[in-house]
Design a protein around this motif. Structure first.
Motif, PDB file in Angstrom:
ATOM      1  N   ASP A  50       0.861  -1.184   0.000  1.00  0.00           N
ATOM      2  CA  ASP A  50       0.000   0.000   0.000  1.00  0.00           C
ATOM      3  C   ASP A  50       0.899   1.237   0.000  1.00  0.00           C
ATOM      4  O   ASP A  50       1.649   1.470   0.944  1.00  0.00           O
ATOM      5  CB  ASP A  50      -0.884  -0.016   1.251  1.00  0.00           C
ATOM      6  N   PRO A  51       0.868   2.065  -1.063  1.00  0.00           N
ATOM      7  CA  PRO A  51       1.793   3.207  -1.126  1.00  0.00           C
ATOM      8  C   PRO A  51       1.546   4.243  -0.031  1.00  0.00           C
ATOM      9  O   PRO A  51       2.491   4.878   0.426  1.00  0.00           O
ATOM     10  CB  PRO A  51       1.534   3.791  -2.524  1.00  0.00           C
ATOM     11  N   ILE A  52       0.315   4.403   0.388  1.00  0.00           N
ATOM     12  CA  ILE A  52       0.022   5.391   1.440  1.00  0.00           C
ATOM     13  C   ILE A  52       0.667   4.959   2.751  1.00  0.00           C
ATOM     14  O   ILE A  52       1.331   5.754   3.444  1.00  0.00           O
ATOM     15  CB  ILE A  52      -1.504   5.565   1.599  1.00  0.00           C
ATOM     16  N   ALA A  53       0.493   3.678   3.103  1.00  0.00           N
ATOM     17  CA  ALA A  53       1.083   3.176   4.349  1.00  0.00           C
ATOM     18  C   ALA A  53       2.602   3.191   4.278  1.00  0.00           C
ATOM     19  O   ALA A  53       3.281   3.535   5.253  1.00  0.00           O
ATOM     20  CB  ALA A  53       0.574   1.755   4.624  1.00  0.00           C
ATOM     21  N   LEU A  54       3.166   2.827   3.118  1.00  0.00           N
ATOM     22  CA  LEU A  54       4.618   2.823   2.972  1.00  0.00           C
ATOM     23  C   LEU A  54       5.182   4.232   3.105  1.00  0.00           C
ATOM     24  O   LEU A  54       6.174   4.450   3.821  1.00  0.00           O
ATOM     25  CB  LEU A  54       5.000   2.229   1.610  1.00  0.00           C
ATOM     26  N   ARG A  55       4.565   5.190   2.433  1.00  0.00           N
ATOM     27  CA  ARG A  55       5.057   6.563   2.502  1.00  0.00           C
ATOM     28  C   ARG A  55       4.981   7.091   3.945  1.00  0.00           C
ATOM     29  O   ARG A  55       5.918   7.735   4.434  1.00  0.00           O
ATOM     30  CB  ARG A  55       4.241   7.465   1.575  1.00  0.00           C
ATOM     31  N   ALA A  56       3.894   6.793   4.631  1.00  0.00           N
ATOM     32  CA  ALA A  56       3.741   7.269   6.007  1.00  0.00           C
ATOM     33  C   ALA A  56       4.803   6.659   6.919  1.00  0.00           C
ATOM     34  O   ALA A  56       5.405   7.356   7.753  1.00  0.00           O
ATOM     35  CB  ALA A  56       2.339   6.940   6.516  1.00  0.00           C
ATOM     36  N   ASP A  57       5.043   5.362   6.783  1.00  0.00           N
ATOM     37  CA  ASP A  57       6.051   4.712   7.627  1.00  0.00           C
ATOM     38  C   ASP A  57       7.449   5.239   7.324  1.00  0.00           C
ATOM     39  O   ASP A  57       8.270   5.429   8.237  1.00  0.00           O
ATOM     40  CB  ASP A  57       6.015   3.196   7.416  1.00  0.00           C
ATOM     41  N   LEU A  58       7.754   5.478   6.047  1.00  0.00           N
ATOM     42  CA  LEU A  58       9.069   6.018   5.705  1.00  0.00           C
ATOM     43  C   LEU A  58       9.266   7.405   6.308  1.00  0.00           C
ATOM     44  O   LEU A  58      10.333   7.710   6.871  1.00  0.00           O
ATOM     45  CB  LEU A  58       9.233   6.077   4.186  1.00  0.00           C
ATOM     46  N   ARG A  59       8.273   8.255   6.212  1.00  0.00           N
ATOM     47  CA  ARG A  59       8.395   9.612   6.760  1.00  0.00           C
ATOM     48  C   ARG A  59       8.598   9.562   8.273  1.00  0.00           C
ATOM     49  O   ARG A  59       9.429  10.296   8.829  1.00  0.00           O
ATOM     50  CB  ARG A  59       7.163  10.441   6.404  1.00  0.00           C
ATOM     51  N   ARG A  60       7.829   8.716   8.957  1.00  0.00           N
ATOM     52  CA  ARG A  60       7.976   8.635  10.414  1.00  0.00           C
ATOM     53  C   ARG A  60       9.325   8.019  10.789  1.00  0.00           C
ATOM     54  O   ARG A  60       9.974   8.462  11.734  1.00  0.00           O
ATOM     55  CB  ARG A  60       6.838   7.796  11.008  1.00  0.00           C
ATOM     56  N   ALA A  61       9.746   6.984  10.030  1.00  0.00           N
ATOM     57  CA  ALA A  61      10.984   6.287  10.385  1.00  0.00           C
ATOM     58  C   ALA A  61      12.201   7.188  10.212  1.00  0.00           C
ATOM     59  O   ALA A  61      13.061   7.265  11.100  1.00  0.00           O
ATOM     60  CB  ALA A  61      11.141   5.025   9.542  1.00  0.00           C
ATOM     61  N   VAL A  62      12.291   7.887   9.054  1.00  0.00           N
ATOM     62  CA  VAL A  62      13.466   8.740   8.837  1.00  0.00           C
ATOM     63  C   VAL A  62      13.422   9.968   9.738  1.00  0.00           C
ATOM     64  O   VAL A  62      14.446  10.625   9.966  1.00  0.00           O
ATOM     65  CB  VAL A  62      13.584   9.164   7.366  1.00  0.00           C
ATOM     66  N   GLY A  63      12.232  10.262  10.244  1.00  0.00           N
ATOM     67  CA  GLY A  63      12.124  11.356  11.204  1.00  0.00           C
ATOM     68  C   GLY A  63      12.464  10.941  12.619  1.00  0.00           C
ATOM     69  O   GLY A  63      12.414  11.764  13.535  1.00  0.00           O
ATOM     70  N   GLY A  64      12.770   9.643  12.817  1.00  0.00           N
ATOM     71  CA  GLY A  64      13.205   9.179  14.127  1.00  0.00           C
ATOM     72  C   GLY A  64      12.113   8.617  14.994  1.00  0.00           C
ATOM     73  O   GLY A  64      12.302   8.463  16.205  1.00  0.00           O
ATOM     74  N   ASP A  65      10.948   8.302  14.424  1.00  0.00           N
ATOM     75  CA  ASP A  65       9.849   7.736  15.211  1.00  0.00           C
ATOM     76  C   ASP A  65      10.282   6.390  15.783  1.00  0.00           C
ATOM     77  O   ASP A  65      10.538   5.427  15.057  1.00  0.00           O
ATOM     78  CB  ASP A  65       8.620   7.570  14.317  1.00  0.00           C
ATOM     79  N   VAL A  66      10.361   6.278  17.081  1.00  0.00           N
ATOM     80  CA  VAL A  66      10.856   5.071  17.744  1.00  0.00           C
ATOM     81  C   VAL A  66       9.918   3.896  17.535  1.00  0.00           C
ATOM     82  O   VAL A  66      10.356   2.749  17.392  1.00  0.00           O
ATOM     83  CB  VAL A  66      11.064   5.333  19.249  1.00  0.00           C
ATOM     84  N   SER A  67       8.588   4.151  17.464  1.00  0.00           N
ATOM     85  CA  SER A  67       7.642   3.046  17.326  1.00  0.00           C
ATOM     86  C   SER A  67       7.836   2.320  16.001  1.00  0.00           C
ATOM     87  O   SER A  67       7.764   1.090  15.937  1.00  0.00           O
ATOM     88  CB  SER A  67       6.204   3.573  17.431  1.00  0.00           C
ATOM     89  N   VAL A  68       8.087   3.084  14.922  1.00  0.00           N
ATOM     90  CA  VAL A  68       8.334   2.442  13.635  1.00  0.00           C
ATOM     91  C   VAL A  68       9.635   1.654  13.681  1.00  0.00           C
ATOM     92  O   VAL A  68       9.725   0.519  13.198  1.00  0.00           O
ATOM     93  CB  VAL A  68       8.375   3.493  12.507  1.00  0.00           C
ATOM     94  N   THR A  69      10.653   2.238  14.288  1.00  0.00           N
ATOM     95  CA  THR A  69      11.953   1.559  14.381  1.00  0.00           C
ATOM     96  C   THR A  69      11.823   0.238  15.130  1.00  0.00           C
ATOM     97  O   THR A  69      12.364  -0.794  14.706  1.00  0.00           O
ATOM     98  CB  THR A  69      12.965   2.465  15.090  1.00  0.00           C
ATOM     99  N   GLN A  70      11.095   0.249  16.248  1.00  0.00           N
ATOM    100  CA  GLN A  70      10.937  -0.984  17.021  1.00  0.00           C
ATOM    101  C   GLN A  70      10.142  -2.025  16.245  1.00  0.00           C
ATOM    102  O   GLN A  70      10.446  -3.214  16.279  1.00  0.00           O
ATOM    103  CB  GLN A  70      10.247  -0.667  18.347  1.00  0.00           C
ATOM    104  N   ARG A  71       9.128  -1.569  15.536  1.00  0.00           N
ATOM    105  CA  ARG A  71       8.292  -2.481  14.766  1.00  0.00           C
ATOM    106  C   ARG A  71       9.087  -3.165  13.658  1.00  0.00           C
ATOM    107  O   ARG A  71       9.054  -4.375  13.479  1.00  0.00           O
ATOM    108  CB  ARG A  71       7.115  -1.702  14.172  1.00  0.00           C
TER     109      ARG A  71
END
Length: 763
Positions: free
Chosen positions: A648-669
């Motif tokens: 899903d491109p929407i979910a992928l784009r959202a996760d990439l933005r949060r991850a490169v921004g340092g979102d710890v929850s995405v990193t742990q997941r």
């Protein structure tokens, strides 16, 4: 339901019992098969009631008394219109099922069975095997006699339908003679085809069951017996991991004193030879049937109609035969090659008598070959779809061994690589066929065809097959009659035939040193074009896993850059970063059809974060580039879905933005999921390359493929203090060769050991 008793063991262990209820013995060979038929007959007779007007008839393997250890039962309950037949049938079928036996059954009168056979050619063939087991023998004999008589009267009309069904089966299962893991029953040349030969012979069309076919059939049955006994269940596909065990049960040992092939490979070669025998006999039988349907012979003035198709070659009754002048004169050494070339270009079969005459009377080719022979050989290799059947016919009668003494070693040689679908000999012929699609892309199509045909001639010998094969290919080219410089070019094509795909998938194509290195080894654009055509032909002949659109694009990109370097003497500059990544607010995330681009504030570990996020969304990274421009960290990846479905491109784009921004929850997941999917297999290995890049050191990881591998390794490199500017991911079956470009000079021994240990620990 009583389960089967699984038994394994060598042939000499005695009569193993496959089914404890029925008492069906195991074992391999004709006597064991007959003993199984006797045991099943006796057991079924014990179940059969003493009642008039009914009979139990076996068809299939039991009907032929060729029962495999774990074969099916094919039974017909025949009746003369007696009442209560359904209840009687149930009283027979349920004990068979309860004994754990697979059953194909039907209940019919003789007229009903013949009516079905008239409409279904498969049923008609099955009734040719009908054999009385229990009950009224006259009723069973009436069915067998009437079915055989019906087949003889209608076979010529039914054979086209049978041929169509057979061709569909071959399309599905392939050719047993050339497959590394073929189906002994359903593939072309397998046991099912022997049944068709028996049917054609029963119809009186031709004497298809010659002694060689009988011997091949017996060995294929023995191989299936051993395969069942080895695996402990019904299976007809001879997979690689069972070959050695099956060979041991058959008492088969490799005859190669040099130890180049093992027992399992010797078995595969024997199966290939037997499948060839069956396939060739069936080809002859189909042609005899065609002639019969066409009225035996087309004639003019009482003589068979003959049409010239090439020098010394004419067509007669749909086959190629020699012109009378060629038979009466002293044979030309090039005659067999010219006949083969004519067969390939016209797609007409060579008559059996013609092949036998050529094998007996055509003189050997001198060295070097005369121009007519060389021209015919190139015509044969470039004939396209007609090449494979013409080559097989010539190989059947020993003509190929006369052209190329090396062929004896190459014939039916297995290739122990999961991406290959064919044995080596068929792969080489198939590569020439695939190369014929690219002859218009090169200046020397003849050299492309010959290079494709010889590119793997070094396989089966110790050492790197590209290096070992180069002088062998040059010797063949010289014997064929090529000038020294062209023979040397053939050797170079063989030596370098893996260069383009290896570099394209494992190296940074934007690095000037990569392009310069390939240009230096290739030398000129003529060789470059030949290698490009050879790469595509080799991949297509290997199998679907050997090529993909992305790999084709990478190879084409490398070829274009190397061509520029060869034409101008200047290595192309690396492409500039996407302007959209170096401007605008951060972070930047762009998703393309097969690309993912990210820009973020400059920091370490961005490549690992992006790789992990892509793994979380089941995307495989094919290549990755990392750079720093004006304080921005840029990561650009080529990707493909791991399981064929795009995320899903929407979910992928959202996760990439949060991850490169340092979102710890995405990193742990992503860390939790990626780390859970580790690869298995042989121990991983790290290889360092000192001079492979302009401004970096190359670390190459060879390991088992696994989801999230790039993420884990990128994290390990980051934690070890190594900066990655590019990564190239090359998947080879279940393994990968991942190349990481580490910024900086050659590290000291201690640093290399530390980085290597960190990478291996992450795998």
């Amino acid at each position: 339901m009583t389960s089967l008793t699984t038994t394994t063991g060598p042939t000499g262990d005695g009569p193993l019992v496959v089914n404890e209820v029925v008492g069906v013995p195991g074992g391999i060979g004709a006597e064991a098969r007959a003993a199984r038929a006797d045991a099943l007959d006796a057991w079924l007779r014990g179940l059969f009631p003493a009642r008039a007007g009914i009979a139990l008839v076996a068809v299939g393997g039991l009907g032929r008394r060729q029962c495999a250890p774990y074969g099916d039962l094919d039974l017909v309950l025949l009746h003369a219109g007696v009442p209560g037949i359904d209840e009687l049938a149930a009283s027979l079928w349920y004990p068979v099922w309860d004994a754990g036996l697979r059953l194909d059954h039907s209940v019919r009168t003789v007229p009903e069975a013949l009516s079905v056979a008239q409409d279904d050619v498969k049923v008609a063939l099955g009734l040719l095997d009908a054999r009385h087991v229990a009950g009224d023998p006259d009723l069973a004999d009436q069915l067998a006699r009437t079915a055989a008589d019906h087949w003889r009267r209608t076979a010529v009309r039914q054979l086209p339908g049978l041929r169509e069904i057979t061709a569909t089966r071959w399309e599905t299962h392939g050719e047993l003679a050339f497959l590394l893991e073929g189906d002994l029953k359903e593939a072309a040349g397998g046991l099912r085809d022997v049944g068709i030969l028996w049917a054609i012979a029963t119809a009186g069309v031709t004497d298809a069951l010659r002694p060689a076919v009988h011997a091949a059939h017996r060995r294929l049955l023995d191989t299936r017996d051993a395969l069942h006994q080895q695996v402990g269940r019904r299976v007809d596909r001879l997979v690689a991991q069972e070959r050695d065990g099956v060979a041991a049960l058959l008492g088969l040992r490799a005859a190669d004193a040099g130890g180049v092939i093992g027992d399992g490979d010797a078995l595969l070669r024997r199966v290939a030879g037997d499948a060839r025998t069956v396939s060739h006999a069936l080809d002859d039988a189909w042609r005899a049937a065609d002639r019969l349907r066409a009225g035996r012979h087309r004639t003019t003035g009482g003589r068979p109609l003959r049409r010239p198709v090439a020098r010394d070659v004419v067509e007669q009754d749909g086959e190629l035969v020699l012109a009378r002048a060629a038979i009466g004169a002293r044979p030309d050494p090039s005659l067999s090659l010219r006949v083969a070339a004519a067969a390939a270009t016209t797609r007409l079969p060579i008559a059996r008598a013609t092949c036998e005459w050529l094998a007996a009377y055509c003189p050997p080719l001198p060295a070097p070959w005369p121009p007519a022979a060389r021209a015919a050989f190139i015509t044969l290799l470039g004939a396209g779809p007609g090449l494979v059947p013409a080559w097989e016919t010539c190989d059947r009668y020993g003509l190929v061994d006369g052209w190329l003494p090396e062929w004896t070693r190459l014939r039916s040689l297995p290739q122990h690589n999961p991406v290959h679908r064919f044995t080596l000999d068929r792969h080489l012929v198939q590569a020439a066929y695939e190369a014929s699609r690219h002859t218009r892309d090169v200046d020397r199509p003849d050299l492309l065809l010959l290079g494709a045909f010889l590119h793997d001639v070094g396989k089966g010998l110790p050492g790197d097959h590209s290096t070992v094969g180069a002088p062998l290919a040059e010797a063949v080219a010289t014997r064929i009659g090529l000038p020294d410089d062209e023979a040397a070019l053939i050797a170079r094509l063989v030596r370098l035939h893996l260069l383009l795909p290896d570099v394209a998938t494992r190296r940074d194509l934007s690095d000037p040193k990569t392009v310069a290195g390939v240009a230096e080894r290739v030398g000129d654009t003529t060789t470059l074009d030949l290698l490009h055509g050879l790469v595509r032909a080799d991949a297509a002949a290997t199998g679907p896993a050997a090529w993909s659109d992305w790999k084709g694009r990478l190879v084409a990109e490398l070829v274009a850059r190397v061509r520029t370097a060869l034409d101008t003497g200047v290595v192309p500059a690396p492409p500039a970063p996407d302007p959209a990544l170096v401007a605008g607010p951060l972070p930047v995330v762009h998703l393309g059809e097969d690309r993912v681009s990210v820009a973020a504030a400059d920091r370490r570990g961005l490549l690992a974060t992006v790789a992990g996020c892509l793994a979380l969304h089941r995307l495989e990274v094919i290549s990755a580039d990392a750079a720093t421009v004006d304080g921005r960290a840029l990561v650009q990846c080529r990707v493909q879905p791991r399981y064929g479905l795009a995320p899903d491109p929407i979910a992928l784009r959202a996760d990439l933005r949060r991850a490169v921004g340092g979102d710890v929850s995405v990193t742990q997941r992503l860390r939790g999921r990626a780390l859970a999917a580790r690869g298995r297999g042989a121990a991983p290995r790290v290889v360092w390359h000192r001079e492979a890049a302009t401004d970096a050191v190359l670390l190459e990881l060879r390991a088992a493929d696994a989801a999230g591998l790039l993420y884990r390794v990128a994290c390990a490199l980051d934690e070890a203090g190594a900066q990655v500017r590019a990564a190239r991911i090359s998947t080879l079956g279940g393994d990968v060769v991942d190349a990481f470009y580490l910024v900086g000079g050659w590290p000291p021994d201690a640093d290399r050991a530390r980085i290597e240990a960190a990478v291996l620990a992450a795998v």
